[in-house]
Enzyme design. Structure first.
Site, PDB file in Angstrom:
ATOM      1  CE  LYS A  93      -3.722  -2.498   2.279  1.00  0.00           C
ATOM      2  NZ  LYS A  93      -4.334  -2.890   3.566  1.00  0.00           N
ATOM      3  CD  GLN A 152      -3.243  -4.457   6.882  1.00  0.00           C
ATOM      4  OE1 GLN A 152      -3.253  -3.522   6.091  1.00  0.00           O
ATOM      5  NE2 GLN A 152      -3.669  -5.669   6.568  1.00  0.00           N
ATOM      6  CG  ASP A 200      -9.904  -0.284   4.632  1.00  0.00           C
ATOM      7  OD1 ASP A 200      -9.757  -0.483   3.411  1.00  0.00           O
ATOM      8  OD2 ASP A 200      -9.383  -0.996   5.491  1.00  0.00           O
TER       9      ASP A 200
END
Length: 300
Positions: free
Chosen positions: A54, A98, A121
Site C-alpha cells: 500500500k 491494518q 477503507d
C-alpha cells in the site's frame, strides 16, 4: 464454452493511472497533495506485506504516504490517540488501520474513532449507513467490493437491470457492501452463506455470482448457471506439493478450472480481484483529498 478472463491487473493499472493523474491535477490546481496514513500494530507477516504494498503504491501515485508501526503490546489509549492526531492532520486524507489487531485491542473502537471523511477503507458505521441508504456520493465504499463493481462494469456495463445476483458471503468487509452496490446498480440480489440450504441450486439462478466466503474451491461447476459472470473474491493458500515440499499456492473460493467451462467470464486468482483492492484504496484517497479541497469527486 470457455470463460473469458477478467483481467484485474490491467484494470487496476488503469485505475491507478487515473488516480495518479487526478492527484497531479489536484495538486496543480489547489496545492493539495493526497495523503494516506496506514497504521499497523504487531508483526503479522501477511499484514507487513500488505502494508508495504500500500505504501509503495501510494508513493507511485505521487501521494503523501506515511506508515505508523506500533508494537503488539501498544495500549489501546495510545493507538486511539494516534488516530486522533491523524484525524486532525490536514495533510492526511485517508486513514487505514491494518487488520487484524493483536489480542487485547478493540478493533471496533479503533475503526469507530476514524473520521468518516478519512475512512478510505469504508468500515465506519457512518460510511456503512451512507452506502446502505444509497448516498454513494458521500460514502466511502470498502475497497474490495468497489473493485469488484469496476470489474463487473467492464463486462456488463453500469446498469444491471434484469440481472439476478447471488453473493455468497455476508461479511461487513465484502459480502454486505457488495450486495448494496449490486442493488444500487438495479440487480436483484440474494445474499447466501455457508449455512444456506441447497446453495448450489440457489447459485445456479444467478447471472452474477460473487464468491466471498473464504473457503478454497467451495463452489464447483454445479453451482454456476451457464453463461454467468463469476467474481471470485477468495484468496486462500493451499499446499502445492507439485512445487516441492512445504510449498503453497493461491486459489480462490471457486473451482476455477471447472467453472471456466460453464461461466461466460471469470476473475482469476491471483490476478483478478486482488489488485483492485489497493487500486480502489488509492481512488478513495484521491476522492477524500478532492472533497477536502472543495473539488468534485472523481469517478472510477
Amino acid at each position: 464454452m470457455q470463460a473469458s478472463r477478467i483481467d484485474g491487473k490491467a484494470t487496476a493499472a488503469a485505475v491507478l493511472q487515473t488516480a495518479k493523474a487526478g492527484g497531479e491535477a489536484l495538486r496543480a490546481k489547489t496545492g493539495v497533495q493526497p495523503g494516506l496514513a496506514v497504521v499497523i500494530v504487531g508483526e503479522d507477516p501477511a499484514s507487513q506485506v500488505y502494508v508495504a504494498n500500500k505504501g509503495r503504491t501510494a508513493e507511485a501515485c505521487g501521494f503523501h504516504s506515511v506508515t505508523h508501526r506500533l508494537p503488539a503490546d501498544v495500549p489501546q489509549a495510545e493507538l486511539l490517540a494516534l488516530i486522533d492526531r491523524l484525524n486532525a492532520d490536514p495533510a492526511i486524507h485517508g486513514i487505514l488501520q491494518q487488520l487484524p489487531l493483536p489480542k487485547g485491542l478493540d478493533a471496533d473502537a479503533v475503526i469507530g474513532r476514524i473520521d468518516p471523511d478519512k475512512d478510505v477503507d469504508g468500515l465506519t458505521l457512518v460510511n456503512a449507513g451512507r452506502l446502505a441508504s444509497g448516498q454513494t456520493d458521500e460514502a466511502f465504499v470498502p475497497c474490495t467490493p468497489a473493485g469488484c463493481m469496476v470489474l463487473l462494469r467492464s463486462v456488463l456495463g453500469d446498469d444491471l437491470s434484469g440481472k439476478r445476483a447471488v453473493v455468497v458471503g455476508r461479511s461487513n468487509l465484502v459480502g454486505k457492501p457488495m450486495a448494496q452496490l449490486l442493488l444500487l446498480a438495479n440487480a436483484t440480489v440474494t445474499v447466501a452463506h455457508s449455512r444456506t440450504k441447497d446453495l448450489p441450486a440457489l447459485c445456479r439462478e444467478a447471472d452474477i455470482l460473487v464468491a466471498a466466503i473464504g473457503r478454497p474451491h467451495f463452489l464447483r461447476a454445479d453451482s454456476v448457471k451457464p453463461g454467468a459472470v463469476v467474481i471470485d473474491v477468495g484468496i486462500n493458500r493451499v499446499p502445492a506439493p507439485e512445487k516441492g515440499e512445504g510449498r503453497t499456492r493461491l486459489v480462490g473460493d471457486v473451482a476455477s478450472e471447472e467453472i471456466a467451462t460453464v461461466a461466460s467470464a471469470l476473475t482469476p486468482v491471483p490476478g483478478g480481484v486482488g489488485p483492485m483492492t489497493i487500486a480502489m484504496l488509492m481512488a478513495n484517497t484521491l476522492a477524500s483529498a478532492c472533497r477536502a479541497a472543495g473539488e468534485p469527486r472523481p469517478r472510477f
